[in-house]
Each structure stands twice: as structure tokens, then as C-alpha cells.
Design a protein around this motif. Structure first.
Motif, short mmCIF file in Angstrom:
data_model
loop_
_atom_site.label_atom_id
_atom_site.label_comp_id
_atom_site.label_asym_id
_atom_site.label_seq_id
_atom_site.Cartn_x
_atom_site.Cartn_y
_atom_site.Cartn_z
N ALA A 146 3.35 -3.68 7.65
CA ALA A 146 3.85 -3.08 8.90
C ALA A 146 5.26 -2.54 8.71
CB ALA A 146 3.81 -4.11 10.02
N ALA A 147 6.10 -3.29 8.03
CA ALA A 147 7.49 -2.86 7.83
C ALA A 147 7.56 -1.56 7.03
CB ALA A 147 8.27 -3.96 7.12
N HIS A 148 6.59 -1.35 6.15
CA HIS A 148 6.54 -0.12 5.35
C HIS A 148 5.80 1.01 6.07
CE1 HIS A 148 8.44 -1.39 1.59
NE2 HIS A 148 7.80 -2.54 1.69
N VAL A 176 5.15 -5.98 -0.96
CA VAL A 176 4.20 -6.66 -0.07
C VAL A 176 3.78 -8.01 -0.67
CG1 VAL A 176 1.85 -6.54 0.88
CG2 VAL A 176 3.36 -4.54 0.98
N LEU A 177 3.46 -8.01 -1.95
CA LEU A 177 3.10 -9.26 -2.62
C LEU A 177 4.23 -10.27 -2.59
CD1 LEU A 177 1.14 -8.31 -5.88
CD2 LEU A 177 0.26 -9.47 -3.85
N ARG A 178 5.45 -9.78 -2.78
CA ARG A 178 6.61 -10.67 -2.80
C ARG A 178 6.79 -11.36 -1.44
NH1 ARG A 178 12.39 -10.35 -2.75
NH2 ARG A 178 12.28 -8.37 -1.65
N PRO A 208 9.53 1.68 10.92
CA PRO A 208 8.65 2.04 12.03
C PRO A 208 8.51 0.91 13.03
CG PRO A 208 7.63 2.47 9.88
CD PRO A 208 8.87 1.68 9.62
N ASP A 209 8.06 1.26 14.24
CA ASP A 209 7.77 0.23 15.23
C ASP A 209 6.71 -0.72 14.68
OD1 ASP A 209 9.47 1.40 16.98
OD2 ASP A 209 7.92 2.55 18.04
N GLN A 210 6.86 -1.99 15.06
CA GLN A 210 5.84 -2.95 14.65
C GLN A 210 4.54 -2.68 15.40
OE1 GLN A 210 7.86 -6.56 15.69
NE2 GLN A 210 8.83 -6.75 13.71
N PRO A 211 3.42 -2.71 14.72
CA PRO A 211 2.15 -2.48 15.40
C PRO A 211 1.72 -3.70 16.19
CG PRO A 211 1.76 -2.99 13.11
CD PRO A 211 3.26 -2.92 13.28
N ASP A 212 0.88 -3.50 17.18
CA ASP A 212 0.25 -4.61 17.87
C ASP A 212 -0.89 -5.13 17.01
OD1 ASP A 212 0.52 -2.71 20.91
OD2 ASP A 212 1.92 -4.16 20.07
#
Length: 310
Positions: free
Chosen positions: A254-256, A278-280, A2-6
Motif C-alpha cells: 500500500a505504501a508503494h 515489501v519482504l523486509r 499514496p492514500d492508504q487503501p481500504d
């Protein structure tokens, strides 16, 4: 992907005056929220920091540092010196802090509404500025996800009971909360950090992250606990480690596609493998940071290198 959020980060900047035995003082740009904003920008995100900076050498140093990393800095225009902290490091690089900070943030009109808001540390609990921080979070949270890191500084927290109530109010407004085991030990003496995290999850967040220094980190989601080890690294100092963990976690979320108003329900149903990833990412971000002096988080290339294959 997905697009990166602001990202909008709301909170203090601090000039960290790092003091080592037998060495001259070194000034590093710091402040937990500022470090998170810098970490997000270094990882390629569109990050704005709403903060206070004085018209002094420390303020100019911090502003140049943040702008150089890609952060858009917004202030309320209030005069006053830039906050500072003397950071004393022990022989193992662990940091203790003595602060000279006033936080008086006033209302600021934003020209765009973010997809995610992060706050925490001194800014969320120190009046009179904390009221403006909470008002901003409450006004934005319908369309934005929210993250919070109490980043407890006992010398600045005031009355313990009042501090706990202020922290718990912030937890209740948040979708993602991160705290260290030391934060939780101070807030809830005599209780296990896991017990406190479970109580926080029940107050509203979808995800509670608990860092344990060299012992790794854990995440609590409705489906249970997820664990990760700390990456083996030679520690130079721990300044900014928790903030780098936070920016690394937000980068991965965000990447997920788990941030922003449209990502909130996906965040609440995230599975254990996703949270483990995410933890990694968060642990790798912290590992890069502690391997060098000051709050110096990784860029995307450095984070991928720390993660290694897989």
C-alpha cells in the motif's frame, strides 16, 4: 506516499486455546484472516473484517479485541458458537492445531467497496461458506486488488485433490499470494516450493510470497526471485507469524501505491528493489510477533523499530 487503501478481509475468527505443558490454558483471539485484519488496523489502515462470531464468551472476547485494535467487524448474523482451536506448543514454540470450526458465511451487503480484498485459510475452502467468500471476491476484484493465503490446515482440507483445486481457483483470482513452504509441501508433495510458486505465478498473480520460517522468505515476480533473511529474534511462539508477515507485506505494498484497481498495473511492473522492501517489512512484522505470546502484531512504531535504519 499514496492514500492508504481500504481493506476488506473476509474469513474466520477462531478462539485459540493455547496449551503448554504444565501451564493453564490461555485463550487468545485468532483466526488467520482476523489476525491479518488486526495487523492492518494496528498499522494504521482502515480495515473491515467480514466474518462469523457466536454470541458466547469467545465471540465477545474476539470482537472486543478486534474493535480495540481498530477493526470494523461485520458478520452475517448467523447463530452458532464461535470457532475454536486448541493450539499445542512444543518446547521451541512451534504450534500444532486441533479445530472445532463450522464455516457457513452467507451473503452480506457491503455499504462501501474496498480497494483491496484479502482472504484465505479455512474460509476460502470450507463449504458452505467458501462459496460466499469466492462470490464476494469475484464481484469486487474488478475495482480491487486481491490477496490470498491458503494457510493450509490439513485436518480441515478434506480430500487432497479437491483441496488443491480449491486453492488453485483462489490463486487464479488473486494479485498477491502468500504461502509457507509447509503449505506448498502439503499441497504438492515431492515438488520444490519454488516450482509450485512459479506455476502459481503463471496462473495470474503478480507476486507470490513464500515464507520459510527461520530461513527467511522469498518473493517471485515476473522479473525473478527476491530473497530476505529472517530477523534474529528470540522466539516465544509462532502463533500468528504468517499472518503478521501478510499484514506487513500488504502495508508495504500500500505504501508503494501497488494496491487497489488503480495500482494493479504498477504491481505487475514492480521492480526487485520495491519487492525487496515489501519482504523486509513483512519479515520485520513477523519478527515482532514471534517475540511475544499469541497473535500480537506490531503497530507502526514497533514495525519501524524492528526495521531499524535504512
Amino acid at each position: 506516499m499514496p492514500d492508504q487503501p481500504d481493506f476488506l478481509v473476509i474469513g474466520e475468527c477462531v478462539a485459540d486455546i493455547v496449551r503448554l505443558p504444565g501451564a493453564p490454558d490461555r485463550v487468545h483471539p485468532g483466526g488467520s484472516p482476523a489476525n491479518v485484519a488486526h495487523g492492518l488496523a494496528r498499522l494504521g489502515h482502515d480495515a473491515t473484517l467480514l466474518t462469523q462470531l457466536g454470541p458466547d464468551d469467545n465471540g465477545r472476547l474476539i470482537r472486543a479485541h478486534l474493535a480495540g485494535g481498530g477493526v470494523e467487524v461485520r458478520t452475517d448474523g448467523a447463530p452458532g458458537p464461535t470457532p475454536s482451536a486448541v493450539v499445542t506448543l512444543d518446547g521451541e514454540g512451534r504450534a500444532s492445531y486441533a479445530f472445532d470450526i463450522a464455516w457457513t458465511l452467507g451473503p452480506v451487503v457491503l455499504d462501501r467497496r474496498p480497494r483491496h480484498v484479502h482472504t484465505g485459510s479455512i474460509a476460502a475452502v470450507t463449504e458452505p461458506g467458501a462459496a460466499a467468500v469466492l462470490a464476494a471476491v469475484e464481484s469486487l476484484r474488478e475495482a480491487a486488488t486481491v490477496s490470498y493465503d491458503p494457510n493450509v490446515r490439513p485436518a480441515l482440507m478434506g480430500d487432497h485433490g479437491d483441496a488443491v483445486r480449491r486453492v488453485e481457483r483462489c490463486v487464479g483470482l488473486s494479485d498477491v499470494v502468500k504461502a509457507s513452504d509447509e503449505d506448498l509441501d502439503w499441497l504438492y508433495p515431492g515438488r520444490e516450493p519454488t516450482e509450485a510458486a512459479e506455476e502459481w505465478l503463471g496462473a495470474g498473480p503478480a507476486l507470490v510470497l513464500v515464507t520459510r520460517g527461520g530461513d527467511g522468505a522469498t518473493a517471485l515476480l515476473p522479473g525473478g526471485w527476491v530473497y530476505t533473511d529472517a530477523l534474529p529474534v528470540e522466539v516465544v511462539d509462532t502463533v500468528g507469524a504468517g499472518d503478521a508477515f501478510m499484514s506487513g507485506a500488504l502495508h508495504a505494498l500500500a505504501a508503494h501505491g501497488l494496491l487497489g484497481g488503480s495500482g494493479r498495473e504498477r504491481l505487475r511492473s514492480a521492480d526487485r528493489d520495491t519487492v525487496r522492501d515489501v519482504l523486509r517489512h513483512a519479515a520485520a512484522s513477523a519478527a515482532v510477533t514471534v517475540a511475544r505470546a499469541g497473535a500480537n502484531p506490531p503497530d507502526g512504531t514497533e514495525l519501524r523499530g524492528a526495521l531499524g535504519p535504512g
